[in-house]
Design a protein around this motif. Structure first.
Motif, PDB file in Angstrom:
ATOM      1  N   THR A 289       5.575  10.504  17.535  1.00  0.00           N
ATOM      2  CA  THR A 289       6.799  11.166  17.069  1.00  0.00           C
ATOM      3  C   THR A 289       7.659  10.280  16.173  1.00  0.00           C
ATOM      4  O   THR A 289       8.601  10.764  15.544  1.00  0.00           O
ATOM      5  CB  THR A 289       7.640  11.613  18.266  1.00  0.00           C
ATOM      6  N   ASP A 290       7.361   9.001  16.110  1.00  0.00           N
ATOM      7  CA  ASP A 290       8.118   8.075  15.272  1.00  0.00           C
ATOM      8  C   ASP A 290       7.473   8.047  13.889  1.00  0.00           C
ATOM      9  O   ASP A 290       6.351   7.567  13.737  1.00  0.00           O
ATOM     10  CB  ASP A 290       8.106   6.682  15.908  1.00  0.00           C
ATOM     11  N   VAL A 291       8.163   8.570  12.870  1.00  0.00           N
ATOM     12  CA  VAL A 291       7.581   8.687  11.534  1.00  0.00           C
ATOM     13  C   VAL A 291       8.334   7.776  10.561  1.00  0.00           C
ATOM     14  O   VAL A 291       9.560   7.856  10.442  1.00  0.00           O
ATOM     15  CB  VAL A 291       7.625  10.135  11.021  1.00  0.00           C
ATOM     16  N   GLU A 292       7.581   6.917   9.884  1.00  0.00           N
ATOM     17  CA  GLU A 292       8.133   6.034   8.870  1.00  0.00           C
ATOM     18  C   GLU A 292       7.443   6.299   7.534  1.00  0.00           C
ATOM     19  O   GLU A 292       6.408   6.956   7.478  1.00  0.00           O
ATOM     20  CB  GLU A 292       7.925   4.568   9.273  1.00  0.00           C
ATOM     21  N   VAL A 293       8.015   5.769   6.456  1.00  0.00           N
ATOM     22  CA  VAL A 293       7.429   5.912   5.123  1.00  0.00           C
ATOM     23  C   VAL A 293       7.203   4.528   4.531  1.00  0.00           C
ATOM     24  O   VAL A 293       8.092   3.670   4.587  1.00  0.00           O
ATOM     25  CB  VAL A 293       8.335   6.740   4.190  1.00  0.00           C
ATOM     26  N   ASP A 294       6.005   4.304   4.012  1.00  0.00           N
ATOM     27  CA  ASP A 294       5.658   3.064   3.327  1.00  0.00           C
ATOM     28  C   ASP A 294       5.645   3.373   1.824  1.00  0.00           C
ATOM     29  O   ASP A 294       4.720   3.999   1.317  1.00  0.00           O
ATOM     30  CB  ASP A 294       4.293   2.569   3.793  1.00  0.00           C
ATOM     31  N   THR A 295       6.682   2.957   1.123  1.00  0.00           N
ATOM     32  CA  THR A 295       6.839   3.312  -0.283  1.00  0.00           C
ATOM     33  C   THR A 295       6.225   2.254  -1.185  1.00  0.00           C
ATOM     34  O   THR A 295       6.518   1.064  -1.061  1.00  0.00           O
ATOM     35  CB  THR A 295       8.324   3.476  -0.641  1.00  0.00           C
ATOM     36  N   GLY A 296       5.373   2.700  -2.089  1.00  0.00           N
ATOM     37  CA  GLY A 296       4.753   1.806  -3.056  1.00  0.00           C
ATOM     38  C   GLY A 296       5.197   2.135  -4.467  1.00  0.00           C
ATOM     39  O   GLY A 296       6.382   2.100  -4.785  1.00  0.00           O
ATOM     40  N   ALA A 297       4.235   2.513  -5.302  1.00  0.00           N
ATOM     41  CA  ALA A 297       4.539   2.812  -6.702  1.00  0.00           C
ATOM     42  C   ALA A 297       5.346   4.098  -6.836  1.00  0.00           C
ATOM     43  O   ALA A 297       5.269   4.994  -5.996  1.00  0.00           O
ATOM     44  CB  ALA A 297       3.239   2.926  -7.495  1.00  0.00           C
ATOM     45  N   THR A 298       6.112   4.178  -7.908  1.00  0.00           N
ATOM     46  CA  THR A 298       6.829   5.401  -8.262  1.00  0.00           C
ATOM     47  C   THR A 298       6.028   6.148  -9.320  1.00  0.00           C
ATOM     48  O   THR A 298       5.625   5.562 -10.329  1.00  0.00           O
ATOM     49  CB  THR A 298       8.230   5.086  -8.811  1.00  0.00           C
ATOM     50  N   GLU A 299       5.776   7.421  -9.074  1.00  0.00           N
ATOM     51  CA  GLU A 299       5.028   8.226 -10.043  1.00  0.00           C
ATOM     52  C   GLU A 299       5.942   9.250 -10.691  1.00  0.00           C
ATOM     53  O   GLU A 299       6.550  10.070 -10.009  1.00  0.00           O
ATOM     54  CB  GLU A 299       3.860   8.934  -9.349  1.00  0.00           C
ATOM     55  N   ASP A 300       6.016   9.189 -12.026  1.00  0.00           N
ATOM     56  CA  ASP A 300       6.822  10.165 -12.760  1.00  0.00           C
ATOM     57  C   ASP A 300       6.036  10.777 -13.919  1.00  0.00           C
ATOM     58  O   ASP A 300       6.608  11.311 -14.860  1.00  0.00           O
ATOM     59  CB  ASP A 300       8.114   9.526 -13.269  1.00  0.00           C
TER      60      ASP A 300
END
Length: 327
Positions: A289-300
């Motif tokens: 139930t513990d949800v985290e986000v691992d952010t890498g590259a930004t896509e645009d």
């Protein structure tokens, strides 16, 4: 199971610009022309997307020969050979081309290298639709290789003028090993301007490397025939992490979760976010139930839709539900 159970979601994940464009093309074609709209092969390699488009009236066929003469026919994101284009023209099909622009770039490079008289060494999986399309640009001058061992078995003199190209959805690391083998093998070798492996495949593989480093298990949401999704699983396993391809939540094997406290989740470039949410919900019911986000590259990156699909009044191409669902 341990008391602290978490999910780490990779970012970016899911739809790339080429997939979003291809799905949007089919949706827009249905809006403009009505059903049926015929699509040669799967528009993208994802069972959920294909099923949703079939509900709207898309008809998926294996060959342009199956499309009634004069009908609307969309070419998939993976591209087609000149022979397929000629076959469609012979049947007077109204073709709408959804080939990913990054795949089109590889086709253009193949034409250029063939014109220069070079033997093209095409790195990829021989029966993948993208490879079949590119190989069709110069079939007599193109040889498909997949591994460094394939390179060593080539029956060509070392001074043969060659050029290499690669499938866009390969493992970046494995492809680098094959290219290195080619460069050792041939003295007169040239390559593409910039990497052929698409930005989205590379970004998702990099994100999976991070997941594999920090989690006990990596799950990649994607269909069984999705090349870029399969490569993501391989990348995680190469880093010593247990990893599995999960077409949707129903394919989750709870035995994978034994002694697992942290699960990294990503999705292939053709997998919609709704399937990721379904997997997260099922895991939540199992205690994660513990949800985290691992952010890498930004896509645009955004690829323009064909002008012919624009609204006749406004001149704009409207956004479409399936293509935009992951935004």
């Amino acid at each position: 199971m341990t008391t602290h159970q978490r999910i780490v979601l990779a970012e970016p994940r899911g739809f790339c610009a080429g997939v979003r464009r291809a799905i949007g093309i089919v949706e827009r074609a249905l809006d403009l022309h009505g059903a049926p709209v015929y699509v040669r092969k799967e528009i993208v390699h994802n069972h959920h997307i294909v099923g949703e488009l079939e509900k709207r009236g898309a008809v998926f066929v294996d060959s342009e020969d199956e499309v009634p003469e004069g009908s609307v026919c969309v070419f998939s994101a993976h591209g087609v050979s000149p022979a397929v284009r000629a076959g469609a023209a012979g049947r007077r099909l109204e073709v709408i081309d959804a080939t990913c622009p990054l795949v089109s770039k590889v086709h253009q490079e193949a034409v250029r290298f063939a014109r220069d008289g070079r033997t093209i060494l095409l790195v990829g999986h021989e029966h993948h639709e993208e490879i079949e399309g590119v190989q069709g640009e110069a079939p007599e001058q193109t040889i498909v290789v997949e591994t460094p061992q394939d390179v060593e078995r080539l029956d060509l003199p070392e001074d043969t003028p060659v050029a290499y190209l690669t499938q866009t959805t390969l493992s970046f690391d494995e492809t680098a090993r094959v290219v290195a083998a080619l460069q050792r093998r041939f003295s007169d070798i040239v390559g593409p301007h910039g990497d052929d492996i698409c930005y989205a495949s590379q970004n998702r593989q990099n994100a999976v490397k991070s997941l594999a480093h920090d989690n006990d298990l990596v799950l990649v949401v994607g269909s069984l025939n999705s090349s870029n999704s399969i490569r993501m699983v391989e990348v995680a396993r190469e880093r010593g992490c247990a990893a599995h391809l999960v077409p949707d939540a129903s394919h989750l094997d709870e035995r994978w979760l034994e002694s697992v406290s942290s699960i990294g989740i990503s999705s292939g470039a053709s997998a919609p976010e709704v399937l990721v949410r379904g997997l997260v919900d099922r895991l939540a019911a199992l205690g994660y139930t513990d949800v985290e986000v691992d952010t890498g590259a930004t896509e645009d990156v955004v690829f323009a839709m064909p002008a012919r699909l624009a609204d006749p009044v406004t001149g704009r191409v409207p956004r479409t539900p399936l293509a935009d669902e992951a935004r």
